[in-house]
Design a protein around this motif. Structure first.
Motif, PDB file in Angstrom:
ATOM      1  N   ASP A 171       0.750  -1.290  -0.030  1.00 37.54           N
ATOM      2  CA  ASP A 171       0.056   0.162  -0.115  1.00 37.54           C
ATOM      3  C   ASP A 171       0.981   1.239   0.097  1.00 37.54           C
ATOM      4  O   ASP A 171       1.529   1.645   0.898  1.00 37.54           O
ATOM      5  CB  ASP A 171      -0.886  -0.160   1.145  1.00 37.54           C
ATOM      6  CG  ASP A 171      -2.006   1.178   1.202  1.00 37.54           C
ATOM      7  OD1 ASP A 171      -1.894   1.954   0.218  1.00 37.54           O
ATOM      8  OD2 ASP A 171      -2.693   1.344   2.309  1.00 37.54           O
ATOM      9  N   THR A 173      -0.054   4.275  -0.091  1.00 33.33           N
ATOM     10  CA  THR A 173      -0.558   5.402   0.736  1.00 33.33           C
ATOM     11  C   THR A 173      -0.355   5.348   2.361  1.00 33.33           C
ATOM     12  O   THR A 173      -0.617   6.196   2.780  1.00 33.33           O
ATOM     13  CB  THR A 173      -1.990   5.639   0.473  1.00 33.33           C
ATOM     14  OG1 THR A 173      -2.659   4.391   0.823  1.00 33.33           O
ATOM     15  CG2 THR A 173      -2.145   5.715  -1.050  1.00 33.33           C
ATOM     16  N   ASN A 174       0.147   4.108   2.608  1.00 30.04           N
ATOM     17  CA  ASN A 174       0.297   3.737   4.016  1.00 30.04           C
ATOM     18  C   ASN A 174       1.562   4.260   4.432  1.00 30.04           C
ATOM     19  O   ASN A 174       2.771   3.627   4.035  1.00 30.04           O
ATOM     20  CB  ASN A 174       0.115   2.494   4.431  1.00 30.04           C
ATOM     21  CG  ASN A 174      -0.043   2.021   5.801  1.00 30.04           C
ATOM     22  OD1 ASN A 174       0.624   2.922   6.916  1.00 30.04           O
ATOM     23  ND2 ASN A 174      -0.456   1.064   6.351  1.00 30.04           N
ATOM     24  N   PHE A 214       4.084  12.786   2.279  1.00 30.29           N
ATOM     25  CA  PHE A 214       2.837  12.625   3.427  1.00 30.29           C
ATOM     26  C   PHE A 214       2.737  13.904   3.994  1.00 30.29           C
ATOM     27  O   PHE A 214       3.649  15.024   4.447  1.00 30.29           O
ATOM     28  CB  PHE A 214       3.333  11.760   4.354  1.00 30.29           C
ATOM     29  CG  PHE A 214       2.966  10.241   3.773  1.00 30.29           C
ATOM     30  CD1 PHE A 214       2.084   9.453   3.684  1.00 30.29           C
ATOM     31  CD2 PHE A 214       4.374   9.572   3.188  1.00 30.29           C
ATOM     32  CE1 PHE A 214       1.942   8.280   3.060  1.00 30.29           C
ATOM     33  CE2 PHE A 214       4.339   8.397   2.742  1.00 30.29           C
ATOM     34  CZ  PHE A 214       3.454   7.363   2.700  1.00 30.29           C
ATOM     35  N   ARG A 215       1.720  14.327   4.502  1.00 23.27           N
ATOM     36  CA  ARG A 215       1.278  15.349   5.314  1.00 23.27           C
ATOM     37  C   ARG A 215       0.092  14.923   6.123  1.00 23.27           C
ATOM     38  O   ARG A 215      -0.945  14.851   5.812  1.00 23.27           O
ATOM     39  CB  ARG A 215       0.623  16.753   4.536  1.00 23.27           C
ATOM     40  CG  ARG A 215       0.551  17.875   5.430  1.00 23.27           C
ATOM     41  CD  ARG A 215       0.078  19.033   4.607  1.00 23.27           C
ATOM     42  NE  ARG A 215       1.351  19.419   3.623  1.00 23.27           N
ATOM     43  CZ  ARG A 215       1.019  19.832   2.341  1.00 23.27           C
ATOM     44  NH1 ARG A 215       0.153  20.202   1.887  1.00 23.27           N
ATOM     45  NH2 ARG A 215       2.169  20.132   1.451  1.00 23.27           N
ATOM     46  N   GLU A 216       0.531  15.054   7.568  1.00 21.85           N
ATOM     47  CA  GLU A 216      -0.508  14.594   8.414  1.00 21.85           C
ATOM     48  C   GLU A 216      -0.875  13.024   8.335  1.00 21.85           C
ATOM     49  O   GLU A 216      -2.090  12.841   8.300  1.00 21.85           O
ATOM     50  CB  GLU A 216      -1.893  15.456   8.881  1.00 21.85           C
ATOM     51  CG  GLU A 216      -1.550  16.644   9.310  1.00 21.85           C
ATOM     52  CD  GLU A 216      -2.503  17.781   9.089  1.00 21.85           C
ATOM     53  OE1 GLU A 216      -3.776  17.168   8.753  1.00 21.85           O
ATOM     54  OE2 GLU A 216      -2.544  18.809   9.530  1.00 21.85           O
ATOM     55  N   ASN A 217       0.266  12.331   7.698  1.00 17.27           N
ATOM     56  CA  ASN A 217      -0.093  10.821   7.749  1.00 17.27           C
ATOM     57  C   ASN A 217      -0.786  10.421   6.283  1.00 17.27           C
ATOM     58  O   ASN A 217      -1.192   9.298   6.165  1.00 17.27           O
ATOM     59  CB  ASN A 217      -0.838   9.996   9.034  1.00 17.27           C
ATOM     60  CG  ASN A 217       0.318   9.940   9.912  1.00 17.27           C
ATOM     61  OD1 ASN A 217       1.662  10.236   9.812  1.00 17.27           O
ATOM     62  ND2 ASN A 217      -0.162   9.663  11.016  1.00 17.27           N
ATOM     63  N   LYS A 218      -1.221  11.541   5.547  1.00 13.31           N
ATOM     64  CA  LYS A 218      -1.857  11.239   4.185  1.00 13.31           C
ATOM     65  C   LYS A 218      -1.026  11.643   3.141  1.00 13.31           C
ATOM     66  O   LYS A 218      -0.247  12.318   3.016  1.00 13.31           O
ATOM     67  CB  LYS A 218      -3.137  12.134   4.367  1.00 13.31           C
ATOM     68  CG  LYS A 218      -4.137  11.980   5.387  1.00 13.31           C
ATOM     69  CD  LYS A 218      -5.308  12.738   5.279  1.00 13.31           C
ATOM     70  CE  LYS A 218      -6.480  12.255   6.115  1.00 13.31           C
ATOM     71  NZ  LYS A 218      -7.490  13.518   6.072  1.00 13.31           N
ATOM     72  N   ALA A 219      -0.988  10.582   2.257  1.00 10.81           N
ATOM     73  CA  ALA A 219      -0.259  10.576   1.113  1.00 10.81           C
ATOM     74  C   ALA A 219      -0.638  11.567   0.172  1.00 10.81           C
ATOM     75  O   ALA A 219      -1.933  11.767  -0.243  1.00 10.81           O
ATOM     76  CB  ALA A 219      -0.376   9.302   0.330  1.00 10.81           C
ATOM     77  N   LEU A 220       0.109  12.306  -0.523  1.00  3.10           N
ATOM     78  CA  LEU A 220      -0.055  13.474  -1.285  1.00  3.10           C
ATOM     79  C   LEU A 220       0.306  13.434  -2.546  1.00  3.10           C
ATOM     80  O   LEU A 220      -0.475  13.530  -3.732  1.00  3.10           O
ATOM     81  CB  LEU A 220       0.359  14.951  -0.756  1.00  3.10           C
ATOM     82  CG  LEU A 220      -0.126  15.407   0.605  1.00  3.10           C
ATOM     83  CD1 LEU A 220       0.514  16.705   1.107  1.00  3.10           C
ATOM     84  CD2 LEU A 220      -1.644  15.645   0.689  1.00  3.10           C
ATOM     85  N   ASP A 260       6.243  18.144   6.354  1.00  8.46           N
ATOM     86  CA  ASP A 260       6.053  17.284   5.514  1.00  8.46           C
ATOM     87  C   ASP A 260       7.108  15.902   5.584  1.00  8.46           C
ATOM     88  O   ASP A 260       8.170  16.418   5.730  1.00  8.46           O
ATOM     89  CB  ASP A 260       5.769  17.595   3.813  1.00  8.46           C
ATOM     90  CG  ASP A 260       4.765  18.551   3.635  1.00  8.46           C
ATOM     91  OD1 ASP A 260       3.790  18.412   4.528  1.00  8.46           O
ATOM     92  OD2 ASP A 260       4.643  18.967   2.474  1.00  8.46           O
TER      93      ASP A 260
END
Length: 311
Positions: A171, A173-174, A214-220, A260
């Protein structure tokens, strides 16, 4: 009589061992994917699989054709289709778009790249059947590891052969993913049902590197072609392959913000050797061809030495 049988058995075993140990290993054939939106290379000696068409869907069918300024003598056109397309667009429309593009090309076979799902399987397999009938040429499809392990559920595509994409197996995005490009420990979890899988397989291996923002654990975003040295300034390594941005700035032409997180992912020569060995041991129903992704990274390793004697 018993002694004679023992002697004959010993001679047979020694002879067999000698033949096996002196048998010259076959050679693996190296080819490459080209995945750019434009192709303008000359004097190409390698066999190429060139992406000639991107087919996607958002609210309508979106088609992007590769600008083929030159075409090598030996190449296989590849069509990339998103799963979302096959979930929402009738196969006949997709088939027409593909055939329209291919009619202007000279080729001996075609490859379709689509990571289909349960909801798109029927439509996608109809597409493959339609193309195979209308093209009347060899047709291949890309296969993921999970589609072999769970082949009873995912189905086996109606094509002449498959290409096992031995990468992108985690994954992306993880943020806790170790390496989404190639992780042999993850791959081993899918080493099942190769003996029962009917399609003959070619193997595709990765050569590229990338970084995931990643920003705040979310893939950008994904930054391809990144090297470890790109993190030498304005980054601090917070754990293996994870880097935090120290100050907001531009990175590879895009603006990034302080704090980031970037996960650097690369492929090591040793990992490729393990993946290749594992594949060779998993199945005998295979070709002697390894397709590397992609052509622009072909000089990253000594690939001839990498695959030498692997059969």
């Amino acid at each position: 009589m018993k002694k004679i049988l023992i002697i004959l058995s010993a001679v047979f075993l020694i002879s067999s061992f000698f033949l096996i140990s002196t048998k010259k290993p076959e050679s693996l054939f190296i080819s490459f994917y080209s995945w750019e939106n434009s192709f303008d290379k000359k004097d190409i000696n390698e066999k190429l699989y060139i992406k000639v068409l991107d087919i996607a869907y958002s609210t309508k069918l979106e088609i992007v054709t590769t600008n083929l300024k030159t075409t090598p003598k030996d190449f296989v056109p590849v069509i990339y289709i998103t799963n979302e397309t096959m979930k929402n667009v009738d196969y006949s429309l997709v088939s027409n778009a593909i055939l329209k593009t291919l009619k202007n090309l000279n080729f001996n076979e075609v490859q379709i790249d689509c990571d289909w799902s349960d909801s798109s399987q029927s439509n996608y397999f109809k597409l493959l059947e339609d193309l195979k009938t209308k093209l009347n040429k060899p047709l291949s499809a890309t296969i993921r590891l999970h589609q072999i392990k769970y082949y009873v559920k995912t189905g086996i595509p109606p094509v002449d052969y498959g290409v096992l994409m031995y990468y992108n197996m985690s994954d992306i995005t993880n943020i806790d993913t170790k390496n989404s490009i190639l992780d042999n420990d993850i791959a081993k979890k899918y080493h099942y049902n190769f003996d029962n899988y009917k399609l003959k397989l070619k193997l595709a291996l990765p050569l590229y590197s990338q970084a995931i923002q990643f920003r705040e654990n979310k893939a950008l975003s994904i930054f391809e072609g990144v090297e470890r040295s790109d993190f030498d300034s304005n980054f601090i390594e917070i754990s293996p392959n994870l880097y935090k941005v120290l100050n907001s700035t531009y990175f590879k032409g895009r603006y990034i913000y302080k704090d980031d997180i970037f996960r650097f992912e690369d492929v090591k020569k040793e990992d490729l050797k393990i993946a290749l060995d594992d594949f060779m041991n998993l199945t005998k129903n295979r070709f002697d061809e390894i397709i590397f992704y992609t052509l622009k990274y072909k000089n990253k390793f000594d690939l001839d030495n990498l695959i030498k004697g692997k059969i």
